[in-house]
Design an enzyme around this catalytic site. Structure first.
Site: not given
Ligand SMILES: *Cc1c(COP(=O)(O)O)cnc(C)c1O
Length: 427
Positions: A59, A61, A210, A236, A239, A245
């Site tokens: 974790y 955060e 985008d 992203t 691609k 991903r």
């Protein structure tokens, strides 16, 4: 050794044979089929190692140096490397690499820049936009007010299939959007970011690009950069950028960067996926190498060859060609009865994977469609160059022309398998 372990799934096959078998089957599918889905790619073995590492256990955060948990030292360095490489790759001052996906990146930007009910301008899904650009079924369309701007639909116009900037300006001056979105899921032409900016300035809007699809091309200068024209850029990483991903948000504006960081965490995400962020850092490192430049140039060369070969065979491509990695066949020009659904099913039987897609002003539903979207990033990763791409064009034509005849499909599938065997994947 790690590659061998990945390939053999030695641990998994002992502990969970069902999943091991399915991953093995998927590995075979990827090895033995031609991937023409424009949004997909094959990551390097190095990216795969990072994503499959122990980093998934932690974790973290918060952001580097400002975490809510102990034990984050290694992660601070990993995330700082990812951020530094992203900034270098895209020539900008701020990068948030924590977005879990492109959709999450767009959501965070909406949360940072807009209030519920605010107006923004974008193009519709059926014209090549993305769900997160204001589709009525997506939060962006339910909680905000999208106003669409059009393409040039008239096939006799020289700029057929390009953005209609006169109409964009009219729409924006009438509706005064707070944000204008450019960057698409199916658009084959260079995006003129400067022209978008002049409209944004004229109507007092922020400009968001985008670049989910074209990120690799942008990173290598094969497509012009959205900077300095755009206020914010989302993308992203999986691609054309050929990473794991995930999503990412870039800006040059310090104040916007602070708002965006807050909107990602704690605004709409909890713990970042640190294994994915390490994978992003690795992919960005790869993209900074000269070989990636060559790769992106070849993606575009391959797409142009594929488009020209298909047009020479009589197929209709929206905008009459491509400048990037993607093209959209309008099957209505081949045969009114032919749907994207039917053709993509025939192709899949032959081992060619491509997606059905609506064409501008399509009368068919998104489940049926009149179009077929084709992209060259994954084939280029395999090592395909012009001769193999011409071969693929012939195979596509053979399947479509055969009307789905079983003998033709079997014949094409044999050729697909032999092409794949000549160009094996790296794992
Ligand atoms: C693919 C894509 C996205 C969304 O990416 P996900 O990672 O699937 O959420 C966003 N915008 C555009 C233009 C895309 O093509």
């Amino acid at each position: 050794m790690v590659q061998a372990a990945l390939k053999n799934l030695s641990y998994l096959s002992e502990t969970d044979a069902e999943i091991a078998k399915l991953i093995g089957a998927e590995q075979q599918r990827q090895e033995n089929t031609l991937e023409l889905i424009a949004s997909e790619n094959h990551v390097s073995p190095a990216v795969l190692e990072a994503v499959g590492s122990c980093l998934t256990n932690k974790y973290c955060e918060g952001y580097p140096g400002k975490r809510y948990y102990s034990g984050c030292g290694n992660y601070d360095e990993i995330e700082a490397l990812a951020i530094g490489r992203a900034r270098k790759l895209f020539g900008c001052n701020y990068a948030n690499v924590q977005s879990h996906s492109g959709a999450n990146a767009n959501l965070a930007v909406f949360f940072a820049l807009l209030e519920p009910g605010d107006v923004f301008a974008s193009i519709e899904l059926s014209d090549g936009g993305h769900l997160t650009h204001g589709s009525p079924v997506n939060l962006s369309g339910k909680w905000f007010k999208p106003v669409p701007y059009p393409l040039i639909y008239d096939e006799s116009q020289p700029n057929y299939g390009h953005i209609d900037f006169d109409a964009l300006r009219r729409v924006c001056l009438e509706h005064r959007p707070k944000l204008i979105m450019c960057g698409y899921s199916v658009h084959s032409r260079i995006i003129d970011f400067a022209q978008f900016r002049s409209v944004a300035d004229e109507c007092g809007a922020l400009l968001l690009a985008d670049i989910a699809h074209i990120a690799g091309l942008v990173a290598t200068g094969v497509h012009p950069s959205p900077f300095p024209h755009c206020h914010v850029v989302t993308t992203t990483t999986h691609k054309t950028l050929r990473g794991p991903r995930g999503g990412m948000i870039l800006t040059n504006d310090e104040k916007l960067a602070t708002q965006i960081d807050k909107a990602v965490f704690p605004g709409n995400q909890g713990g970042p996926l640190m294994h994915a962020i390490a994978g992003k850092a690795v992919a960005f490192g790869e993209a900074l190498q000269p070989a990636f430049n060559e790769y992106c140039r070849q993606i575009v060369t391959n797409a142009i060859v594929l488009a020209e070969d298909l047009m020479a065979r009589g197929y209709h491509i929206v905008s009459n060609g491509t400048d990037n990695h993607v093209m959209l066949l309008d099957l209505r020009h081949t045969d009114q009865e032919l749907s994207g659904h039917t053709v993509s099913t025939w192709l899949e039987s032959a081992g060619i994977i491509a997606n059905k897609n609506t064409v501008p002003r399509d009368s068919r539903s998104p489940f049926v469609t009149s179009g077929l979207r084709l992209g060259t990033p994954a084939l280029t990763t395999r090592g395909f160059k012009e001769p193999q791409i011409r071969h693929v064009a012939g195979l596509l034509d053979r399947v479509i022309n055969s009307g789905g005849h079983v003998d033709a499909i079997a014949e094409v599938n044999d050729q697909v398998k032999s092409l794949c065997a000549q160009f094996p994947l790296a794992y």
